[in-house]
Design a protein around this motif. Structure first.
Motif, PDB file in Angstrom:
ATOM      1  N   GLY A   1     -95.490 -14.913  52.683  1.00 61.87           N
ATOM      2  CA  GLY A   1     -96.003 -14.167  53.832  1.00 61.87           C
ATOM      3  C   GLY A   1     -96.724 -12.904  53.420  1.00 61.87           C
ATOM      4  O   GLY A   1     -96.648 -12.439  52.277  1.00 61.87           O
ATOM      5  N   LEU A   2     -97.415 -12.304  54.394  1.00 63.19           N
ATOM      6  CA  LEU A   2     -98.195 -11.084  54.157  1.00 63.19           C
ATOM      7  C   LEU A   2     -97.273  -9.871  54.237  1.00 63.19           C
ATOM      8  O   LEU A   2     -96.513  -9.703  55.187  1.00 63.19           O
ATOM      9  N   LEU A   3     -97.348  -9.009  53.241  1.00 61.61           N
ATOM     10  CA  LEU A   3     -96.567  -7.790  53.205  1.00 61.61           C
ATOM     11  C   LEU A   3     -97.331  -6.613  53.781  1.00 61.61           C
ATOM     12  O   LEU A   3     -96.814  -5.859  54.594  1.00 61.61           O
ATOM     13  N   MET A   4     -98.568  -6.411  53.381  1.00 61.89           N
ATOM     14  CA  MET A   4     -99.391  -5.316  53.898  1.00 61.89           C
ATOM     15  C   MET A   4    -100.862  -5.621  53.678  1.00 61.89           C
ATOM     16  O   MET A   4    -101.227  -6.424  52.811  1.00 61.89           O
ATOM     17  N   ASN A   5    -101.669  -4.983  54.494  1.00 62.35           N
ATOM     18  CA  ASN A   5    -103.123  -5.128  54.421  1.00 62.35           C
ATOM     19  C   ASN A   5    -103.711  -3.765  54.110  1.00 62.35           C
ATOM     20  O   ASN A   5    -103.530  -2.810  54.874  1.00 62.35           O
ATOM     21  N   LEU A   6    -104.404  -3.648  52.987  1.00 64.39           N
ATOM     22  CA  LEU A   6    -104.983  -2.389  52.547  1.00 64.39           C
ATOM     23  C   LEU A   6    -106.475  -2.394  52.839  1.00 64.39           C
ATOM     24  O   LEU A   6    -107.207  -3.263  52.353  1.00 64.39           O
ATOM     25  N   GLY A   7    -106.908  -1.447  53.631  1.00 61.21           N
ATOM     26  CA  GLY A   7    -108.329  -1.324  53.950  1.00 61.21           C
ATOM     27  C   GLY A   7    -108.854   0.021  53.510  1.00 61.21           C
ATOM     28  O   GLY A   7    -108.115   1.000  53.436  1.00 61.21           O
ATOM     29  N   GLY A   8    -110.125   0.118  53.259  1.00 63.28           N
ATOM     30  CA  GLY A   8    -110.699   1.383  52.833  1.00 63.28           C
ATOM     31  C   GLY A   8    -111.981   1.245  52.058  1.00 63.28           C
ATOM     32  O   GLY A   8    -112.782   2.168  52.011  1.00 63.28           O
ATOM     33  N   HIS A   9    -112.214   0.094  51.449  1.00 64.43           N
ATOM     34  CA  HIS A   9    -113.462  -0.128  50.718  1.00 64.43           C
ATOM     35  C   HIS A   9    -114.551  -0.582  51.684  1.00 64.43           C
ATOM     36  O   HIS A   9    -114.309  -1.363  52.600  1.00 64.43           O
ATOM     37  N   GLN A  10    -115.749  -0.085  51.426  1.00 61.10           N
ATOM     38  CA  GLN A  10    -116.892  -0.417  52.269  1.00 61.10           C
ATOM     39  C   GLN A  10    -117.758  -1.534  51.699  1.00 61.10           C
ATOM     40  O   GLN A  10    -118.792  -1.850  52.272  1.00 61.10           O
TER      41      GLN A  10
ATOM     42  N   LEU B   1     -98.221   0.789  41.350  1.00 63.94           N
ATOM     43  CA  LEU B   1     -99.601   1.263  41.472  1.00 63.94           C
ATOM     44  C   LEU B   1    -100.563   0.096  41.348  1.00 63.94           C
ATOM     45  O   LEU B   1    -100.458  -0.711  40.423  1.00 63.94           O
ATOM     46  N   LEU B   2    -101.498   0.031  42.268  1.00 62.49           N
ATOM     47  CA  LEU B   2    -102.481  -1.059  42.314  1.00 62.49           C
ATOM     48  C   LEU B   2    -103.877  -0.473  42.197  1.00 62.49           C
ATOM     49  O   LEU B   2    -104.247   0.433  42.959  1.00 62.49           O
ATOM     50  N   LEU B   3    -104.650  -0.976  41.246  1.00 63.15           N
ATOM     51  CA  LEU B   3    -106.025  -0.521  41.017  1.00 63.15           C
ATOM     52  C   LEU B   3    -106.998  -1.495  41.657  1.00 63.15           C
ATOM     53  O   LEU B   3    -106.826  -2.714  41.548  1.00 63.15           O
ATOM     54  N   SER B   4    -108.015  -0.965  42.321  1.00 62.26           N
ATOM     55  CA  SER B   4    -109.057  -1.795  42.931  1.00 62.26           C
ATOM     56  C   SER B   4    -110.420  -1.211  42.613  1.00 62.26           C
ATOM     57  O   SER B   4    -110.592   0.010  42.578  1.00 62.26           O
ATOM     58  N   ALA B   5    -111.392  -2.084  42.357  1.00 59.94           N
ATOM     59  CA  ALA B   5    -112.776  -1.685  42.060  1.00 59.94           C
ATOM     60  C   ALA B   5    -113.700  -2.405  43.018  1.00 59.94           C
ATOM     61  O   ALA B   5    -113.542  -3.604  43.261  1.00 59.94           O
ATOM     62  N   SER B   6    -114.675  -1.686  43.544  1.00 59.44           N
ATOM     63  CA  SER B   6    -115.501  -2.230  44.619  1.00 59.44           C
ATOM     64  C   SER B   6    -116.976  -2.009  44.340  1.00 59.44           C
ATOM     65  O   SER B   6    -117.369  -1.179  43.509  1.00 59.44           O
ATOM     66  N   MET B   7    -117.769  -2.741  45.098  1.00 65.20           N
ATOM     67  CA  MET B   7    -119.225  -2.578  45.034  1.00 65.20           C
ATOM     68  C   MET B   7    -119.695  -1.342  45.786  1.00 65.20           C
ATOM     69  O   MET B   7    -120.899  -1.050  45.776  1.00 65.20           O
ATOM     70  N   ASP B   8    -118.796  -0.604  46.448  1.00 67.06           N
ATOM     71  CA  ASP B   8    -119.185   0.612  47.158  1.00 67.06           C
ATOM     72  C   ASP B   8    -119.199   1.835  46.242  1.00 67.06           C
ATOM     73  O   ASP B   8    -119.114   2.970  46.736  1.00 67.06           O
ATOM     74  N   LYS B   9    -119.258   1.606  44.924  1.00 66.79           N
ATOM     75  CA  LYS B   9    -119.386   2.645  43.891  1.00 66.79           C
ATOM     76  C   LYS B   9    -118.097   3.435  43.666  1.00 66.79           C
ATOM     77  O   LYS B   9    -118.129   4.512  43.080  1.00 66.79           O
TER      78      LYS B   9
END
Length: 507
Positions: free
Chosen positions: A200-209, A226-234
Motif C-alpha cells: 500500500g501507499l505510505l505517503m505522497n511527496l510533491g514539490g518538483h515542477q 533520508l531520500l534524495l530526488s533529482a528533477s528536470m526542474d534544475k
C-alpha cells in the motif's frame, strides 16, 4: 592684553535679591540674570582673538580639547578674528555639551588659545546652546567619527539579535544528519530480515515542477530515512521519507536539468550531474557547494569509485568519459570510446573495472552498446558483451553475487557476469514491463533476492532474481515510472518517482 573681572556686580545682585525677599516683592526673572552674565562674558571675550585652524588639519570634534590657562600671552591679528555670533556659539557649546568636550577652566578670566588647539568648525544648527541634551556634531566628509565603546557594544548586540533567527534556522538544518528516525531506529538493532514487497501507499511527496529522474535512499543505516530526488526542474531535494514526508532541504546549484544524483558513502555529501555541463558535490547540511567541475558536455550519469570516493566518473553527450579527483578538481583520466553518448556507468566490485552503456544503434552496435574498461590503464577490456541491437539505459550490480543486470529497450532485463569476459546469461531474462525509450532504472534489494524495475506504463515491477518470476506488479503512477528504490533497512519499503514529478513511498 588681558582684562580683569570683578565679581562685585554679582554680589550686589545677590544683595538686591535678598532685599526683594525681605520686602515681600516679586523677584526679577532668573533669565534676566543669566542674560546679564552672558552679556558680560560676551563683552569680555570679544576682546580675545582666535587663530583659525589651517585647512589641511581636520580636527575631530569629539576629541578636541580646549585648555584655558592663566597666562597673559595673546597673539593679535585683526584678519583672524572670528565673528561675534560664531564665537558665542562656540562658548555656549563648550558650556552645555560638557560630555563631548573637555570642560573649560576659567582662572581669573584670562585665556590663551594655541594655534593647533583652535575650535573646529561647528555649525550652529547642530551644537546649539539652547538644548542641554547629548548631541553629535557634524563631521566633514572623509573623516570617520569616533564611536564610544558602549555604543559600539549596543550596536553589535542589535546585529546579533537580528541574526538570531537565521542561526536558529541553520541549527535546524544541521539536524538533518543528527536526527535518527524512530521508525528506522527500531530495525537498527535487529538482524536484517528478508526483503519484502510493498502492498500500500505510505505517503505522497510533491514539490518538483518537472520529471523526477531518480530517487535514492541514504546508504548510511542510521540516516536511511533520508531520500534524495533529482528533477528536470534544475533542483534536487532531500526528504524525510520514513515518517513526516516533509522536504528537509532544496538545492539549486545547477542552471540546467539535474539528470543524475547519488549519495557519497559517508552520507554527508551529494554528487549530481546536470545538463548545464557540470557535476557538483554539495554538503547535505549546509547546502554549500564543495566542488563544481565543468565537463564541456551535458552530464547524463555520474558514478563514485567504490574504494576511493574522492574519484568520480562523468558521462553524457560526449564520446569521452572523464574521471575527476575532488581533492584537486582536475581530470585525472579520460576514456574515449568513439560513441555518441554515455547513458549509464557502473563500477564492478573492487573498482578495478567499470561498464558503460551507450545509445549507439548502428549496424555494428554490437561492439559499442556495453563496454568494459580498465580503470587504471583506461583501456577497453571488452566490447563484445551485449550482441542485441537495443540500447541499455540503466545498469545495476548484484550486492552479493558476481553478476550485473542491464535494462534494455527490448522490454526486458538482461543478466551478465561481472567477471571477464562478462558473458550474458541467455537463459534468464526478466520480462513483463515496458521501457519504450524512457530511462527506466532497475535495482536490487539488499539481500539480492528481488529485482525491481520501473515501466513506461507507470507500474513498479518486482521479480524473483533466481527464477525470473514476476512477484508483483504495483500500479504506482499514471505517468512513466522511472525509478523503484528499495529501502536498505526498512523491510518492504520502496520509493518510486515518475515523469510527472511525483514521488511516492510504499510500504
Amino acid at each position: 592684553m588681558s582684562s580683569l573681572v570683578d565679581y562685585e556686580d554679582s554680589e550686589s545682585e545677590d544683595e538686591s535679591l535678598d532685599q526683594y525677599k525681605e520686602r515681600g516683592t516679586a523677584s526679577p526673572l532668573k533669565g534676566s540674570c543669566r542674560q546679564t552674565k552672558e552679556d558680560k562674558e560676551a563683552r569680555e571675550y570679544n576682546s580675545l582673538e582666535v587663530t583659525p585652524c589651517p585647512r589641511s588639519i581636520r580636527a575631530d570634534p569629539d576629541r578636541t580639547k580646549m585648555e584655558y590657562k592663566n597666562e597673559n600671552i595673546l597673539e593679535r591679528n585683526s584678519s583672524s578674528v572670528q565673528p561675534h555670533s560664531y564665537f558665542d556659539t562656540g562658548i555656549k557649546h563648550y558650556k552645555d555639551c560638557s560630555d563631548t568636550a573637555a570642560p573649560l577652566s576659567f582662572a581669573g578670566r584670562q585665556a590663551k588659545i594655541s594655534p593647533m588647539q583652535t575650535l573646529p568648525h561647528m555649525p550652529q544648527s547642530v551644537c546649539d546652546g539652547s538644548n542641554t541634551a547629548k548631541r553629535h556634531c557634524s563631521v566633514s566628509s572623509g573623516v570617520r567619527p569616533y564611536i564610544p565603546k558602549r555604543q559600539r557594544l549596543v550596536t553589535s548586540g542589535d546585529k546579533a539579535d537580528s541574526k538570531y533567527p537565521v542561526e536558529q534556522v541553520h541549527t535546524r538544518e544541521n539536524q538533518i544528519l543528527s536526527d535518527v528516525s524512530a521508525r528506522v531506529k527500531m530495525y537498527l538493532t535487529q538482524e536484517s530480515s528478508a526483503a519484502g514487497i510493498p502492498k500500500g501507499l505510505l505517503m505522497n511527496l510533491g514539490g518538483h515542477q518537472g520529471p523526477v529522474n531518480t530517487v535514492e535512499w541514504c546508504p548510511v543505516p542510521r540516516l536511511s530515512h533520508l531520500l534524495l530526488s533529482a528533477s528536470m526542474d534544475k533542483s534536487f531535494k532531500v526528504w524525510d521519507g520514513a515518517e513526516s514526508g516533509r522536504c528537509l532541504r532544496v538545492y539549486t546549484c545547477h542552471s540546467g536539468a539535474v539528470r543524475d544524483a547519488c549519495w557519497t558513502p559517508c552520507g554527508r555529501h551529494l554528487l549530481t550531474g546536470s545538463f548545464d555541463n557540470t557535476a557538483v558535490i554539495t554538503d547535505v547540511e549546509t547546502g554549500q557547494l564543495l566542488l563544481k567541475s565543468d565537463n564541456q558536455f551535458k552530464v547524463m550519469c555520474v558514478a563514485l569509485h567504490p574504494s576511493n570516493p574522492e574519484i568520480f566518473l562523468c558521462g553524457g553527450y560526449s564520446p569521452t568519459v572523464k574521471a575527476w579527483d575532488s581533492r584537486s578538481c582536475k581530470v585525472v583520466k579520460e576514456y574515449k570510446a568513439g560513441i555518441q553518448q554515455t547513458l549509464d556507468i557502473l563500477f564492478l566490485r573492487g573498482g578495478a573495472d567499470f561498464i558503460t552503456s551507450s545509445d549507439c544503434v548502428s549496424r555494428d552496435s554490437a561492439d559499442r552498446t556495453l563496454i568494459a574498461w580498465d580503470f587504471q590503464t583506461t583501456a577497453k577490456v571488452s566490447n563484445q558483451i551485449y550482441h542485441e541491437r537495443y540500447t541499455c539505459p540503466s545498469l545495476a550490480l548484484h550486492p552479493l553475487e558476481e553478476s550485473f543486470v542491464a535494462q534494455t529497450n527490448g522490454n526486458y532485463v538482461a543478466v551478465f557476469s561481472s567477471q571477464r569476459p562478462y558473458r550474458m546469461n541467455k537463459r534468464r531474462q526478466y520480462q513483463g514491463h515496458k521501457v519504450e525509450g524512457y530511462a527506466a532504472q532497475c535495482e536490487f534489494s539488499q539481500d539480492g533476492t528481488i529485482l525491481a524495475s520501473g515501466s513506461s506504463t507507470g507500474s513498479a515491477h518486482f521479480y524473483d532474481y533466481h527464477n525470473a518470476r514476476t512477484l508483483r506488479t504495483l500500479p504506482a503512477h499514471r505517468q512513466p515510472c522511472l525509478r523503484v528504490a528499495q529501502h536498505p533497512v526498512l523491510p518492504a519499503t520502496v520509493a518510486t518517482c515518475d515523469w510527472a514529478g511525483e514521488i511516492k513511498v510504499w510500504n
